[in-house]
Design an enzyme around this catalytic site. Structure first.
Site, short mmCIF file in Angstrom:
data_model
loop_
_atom_site.label_atom_id
_atom_site.label_comp_id
_atom_site.label_asym_id
_atom_site.label_seq_id
_atom_site.Cartn_x
_atom_site.Cartn_y
_atom_site.Cartn_z
N LYS A 139 0.86 -1.19 0.00
CA LYS A 139 0.00 0.00 0.00
C LYS A 139 0.89 1.24 0.00
O LYS A 139 1.80 1.36 0.84
CB LYS A 139 -0.87 -0.05 1.27
CG LYS A 139 -2.22 0.60 1.15
CD LYS A 139 -3.00 0.25 2.42
CE LYS A 139 -4.36 0.85 2.45
NZ LYS A 139 -5.02 0.65 3.75
O1 G3P Z 1 -7.90 1.30 5.57
C1 G3P Z 1 -8.23 2.62 5.33
C2 G3P Z 1 -9.59 3.05 5.75
O2 G3P Z 1 -10.57 2.13 5.53
C3 G3P Z 1 -9.68 3.99 6.89
O3 G3P Z 1 -10.97 4.13 7.43
O4 G3P Z 1 -12.54 4.85 9.17
O5 G3P Z 1 -10.09 5.39 9.42
O6 G3P Z 1 -11.49 6.56 7.73
P1 G3P Z 1 -11.29 5.30 8.50
#
Ligand code: G3P
Length: 220
Positions: free
Chosen positions: A83
């Site tokens: 990533k």
């Molecule tokens: O893996 C990245 C992503 O899904 C982050 O989610 O909830 O931290 O915005 P969030």
């Protein structure tokens, strides 16, 4: 639609992988920090638990550093997807790693032009962050629709749209309707997908009526 679990918690991943419905896993530095695990150990264990891609994020910010970290991460297991962030350095690292047959997930995507750049750099996955756009008063789902429309205009762009930063089940429904290839779900959202009060109520009524018959369903 493919479902990935957005977590670095090996226990949770094991639980949901047992459903047979999980196609991969995404992690990020925040999730690794939350797990309290050594990064490479956690990724190796997760890669053993699921057959599909497991995203492991670089933390270098320069091209050479990202490529070096990406190559090391890719050695952990065949199903590692490196990533990288959506920066110029990230796109250059993406191109190099892709040419070496390593899967690359380009993350922190917040615009259609960024997604177009990532596809041109050969990304395996582009990760638009729906919830974080909603958080700042923008329409996260509109971004998924825009990227789908753009990618569908060009035969050569094979990058899969991985809807990320999903916060609730409606995000999943809407991302599926918009044609996202993958949704990465926090375990609590994956759990919620099956829940409906009428299913529970209906099953309770069927079982209560069945009990009154005194019968059992044959098992062989
Ligand atoms: O893996 C990245 C992503 O899904 C982050 O989610 O909830 O931290 O915005 P969030």
């Amino acid at each position: 639609m493919k479902f990935f679990i957005d977590s670095a918690d090996v226990g949770e991943i094991k639980t949901w992988a047992a459903t047979g419905l999980i196609d991969g896993v995404t992690t990020n530095p925040s999730l690794i920090a939350k797990s309290g695990r050594k990064f490479t150990d956690a990724i190796a264990e997760i890669c053993d638990l699921v057959d599909g891609p497991v995203s492991a994020e670089v933390t270098a910010t320069d091209v050479e550093g990202m490529i070096a970290e990406g190559r090391a991460l890719a050695k952990i297991a065949e199903n590692v997807a490196v990533k990288v962030p959506l920066t110029w350095a990230g796109l250059r690292a993406c191109k190099t790693l892709t040419e070496e047959d390593t899967m690359v997930n380009v993350t922190l995507c917040f615009s259609a032009n960024q997604a177009l750049l990532a596809a041109k750099a050969g990304a395996t996955f582009i990760s638009p962050f729906i919830g974080r756009l909603d958080d700042v008063g923008e329409d996260g789902m509109a971004l998924i629709r825009d990227i789908r429309a753009i990618y569908d205009n060009y035969m050569g762009l094979e990058t899969e749209i991985l809807a990320a930063s999903i916060r609730h089940p409606m995000h999943v429904t809407e991302a599926a309707k918009a044609g996202a290839d993958v949704a990465t779900l926090p375990p609590n959202v994956f759990k919620q997908l099956i829940e409906h009060p009428l299913t529970e109520k209906g099953l309770a009524a069927f079982l209560a009526d069945w009990a009154k018959t005194g019968q059992t369903v044959p098992r062989k």
